[in-house]
Write a protein that holds these residues in place. Structure first.
Motif, PDB file in Angstrom:
ATOM      1  N   GLU A   1      -4.979   1.335  -2.828  1.00 54.80           N
ATOM      2  CA  GLU A   1      -4.781   0.022  -3.449  1.00 54.80           C
ATOM      3  C   GLU A   1      -3.288  -0.313  -3.486  1.00 54.80           C
ATOM      4  O   GLU A   1      -2.450   0.581  -3.641  1.00 54.80           O
ATOM      5  CB  GLU A   1      -5.337   0.022  -4.873  1.00 54.80           C
ATOM      6  CG  GLU A   1      -6.840   0.126  -4.935  1.00 54.80           C
ATOM      7  CD  GLU A   1      -7.529  -1.044  -4.256  1.00 54.80           C
ATOM      8  OE1 GLU A   1      -7.108  -2.201  -4.486  1.00 54.80           O
ATOM      9  OE2 GLU A   1      -8.462  -0.800  -3.488  1.00 54.80           O
TER      10      GLU A   1
ATOM     11  N   ARG B   1       0.342  -1.071  -4.682  1.00 49.63           N
ATOM     12  CA  ARG B   1       1.076  -0.611  -5.866  1.00 49.63           C
ATOM     13  C   ARG B   1       2.394  -1.358  -5.976  1.00 49.63           C
ATOM     14  O   ARG B   1       2.903  -1.909  -5.003  1.00 49.63           O
ATOM     15  CB  ARG B   1       1.356   0.895  -5.773  1.00 49.63           C
ATOM     16  CG  ARG B   1       0.142   1.796  -5.655  1.00 49.63           C
ATOM     17  CD  ARG B   1      -0.687   1.850  -6.928  1.00 49.63           C
ATOM     18  NE  ARG B   1       0.040   2.278  -8.086  1.00 49.63           N
ATOM     19  CZ  ARG B   1       0.095   3.523  -8.548  1.00 49.63           C
ATOM     20  NH1 ARG B   1      -0.577   4.473  -7.950  1.00 49.63           N
ATOM     21  NH2 ARG B   1       0.788   3.804  -9.620  1.00 49.63           N
TER      22      ARG B   1
ATOM     23  N   THR C   1      -1.056   7.991   0.679  1.00 49.11           N
ATOM     24  CA  THR C   1      -2.346   7.532   0.178  1.00 49.11           C
ATOM     25  C   THR C   1      -3.156   8.646  -0.478  1.00 49.11           C
ATOM     26  O   THR C   1      -4.003   8.373  -1.314  1.00 49.11           O
ATOM     27  CB  THR C   1      -3.173   6.900   1.311  1.00 49.11           C
ATOM     28  OG1 THR C   1      -3.296   7.849   2.370  1.00 49.11           O
ATOM     29  CG2 THR C   1      -2.517   5.638   1.815  1.00 49.11           C
TER      30      THR C   1
ATOM     31  N   LYS D   1       0.853  -1.177   0.000  1.00 46.95           N
ATOM     32  CA  LYS D   1       0.000   0.000   0.000  1.00 46.95           C
ATOM     33  C   LYS D   1       0.899   1.240   0.000  1.00 46.95           C
ATOM     34  O   LYS D   1       1.879   1.289   0.737  1.00 46.95           O
ATOM     35  CB  LYS D   1      -0.890  -0.016   1.243  1.00 46.95           C
ATOM     36  CG  LYS D   1      -1.924   1.084   1.267  1.00 46.95           C
ATOM     37  CD  LYS D   1      -2.831   0.931   2.458  1.00 46.95           C
ATOM     38  CE  LYS D   1      -2.171   1.654   3.619  1.00 46.95           C
ATOM     39  NZ  LYS D   1      -2.995   1.747   4.809  1.00 46.95           N
TER      40      LYS D   1
END
Length: 154
Positions: free
Chosen positions: A79, A81, A73, A69
């Motif tokens: 999601e 990466r 964010t 993650k």
């Protein structure tokens, strides 16, 4: 008759003339041999533990992929990466990245490139299998999964 006093013998002092040379040689040695972190990790990493690990001998042939993650964010979402070197990639960009990493190796070692996947323990298997598929398509056949645990010597 006059008395002569004996002068106490003094010990010669330790010469410190070469001390700066030694200090700078040590400083230079540690500057040359110290390996600094090559990449800034942009994804969270809680590496899973394992019971049987093997330590690699030739680390120059290893290229790292981080899956997790994003730390930022607000910019990258929540999601999981994929990060290779200092950039976040889509799984479709892994083939090109593998070819670039191969091109940086000497020609004799290009077939021995090893990809180390450092995935967060909370990441689902979907992104990891996408990366595995792209590595297969890029003909990167040596894949490691990083874990924390006791190292077994061969």
């Amino acid at each position: 008759m006059s008395k002569f006093k004996k002068k106490p013998k003094s010990e010669p002092g330790i010469s410190t003339a070469s001390l700066p040379d030694i200090v700078f040689m040590l400083l230079f040695f540690f500057m040359v041999t110290t390996v600094l972190r090559e990449q800034e990790i942009l994804v969270e990493q809680k590496i899973p533990s394992a019971t049987q690990l093997q330590k690699l001998q030739k680390k120059t042939l290893i290229s790292y992929i981080f899956i997790g993650k994003p730390k930022n964010t607000s910019l990258f979402g929540v999601e999981p990466r994929v990060q290779a070197n200092d950039a976040l990639l889509e799984p479709s960009g892994i083939r090109q990245w593998v070819n670039q990493e191969r091109d940086m190796l000497p020609e004799a070692d290009r077939g021995l490139i090893t990809i180390s996947i450092k995935a967060d323990r909370d990441v689902k298997m979907g992104p990891i299998s996408d990366v595995q598929y792209e590595l297969r398509e890029a003909d990167a056949r040596r894949v490691l999964y990083a874990a924390i645990g006791k190292v077994v010597k061969d």
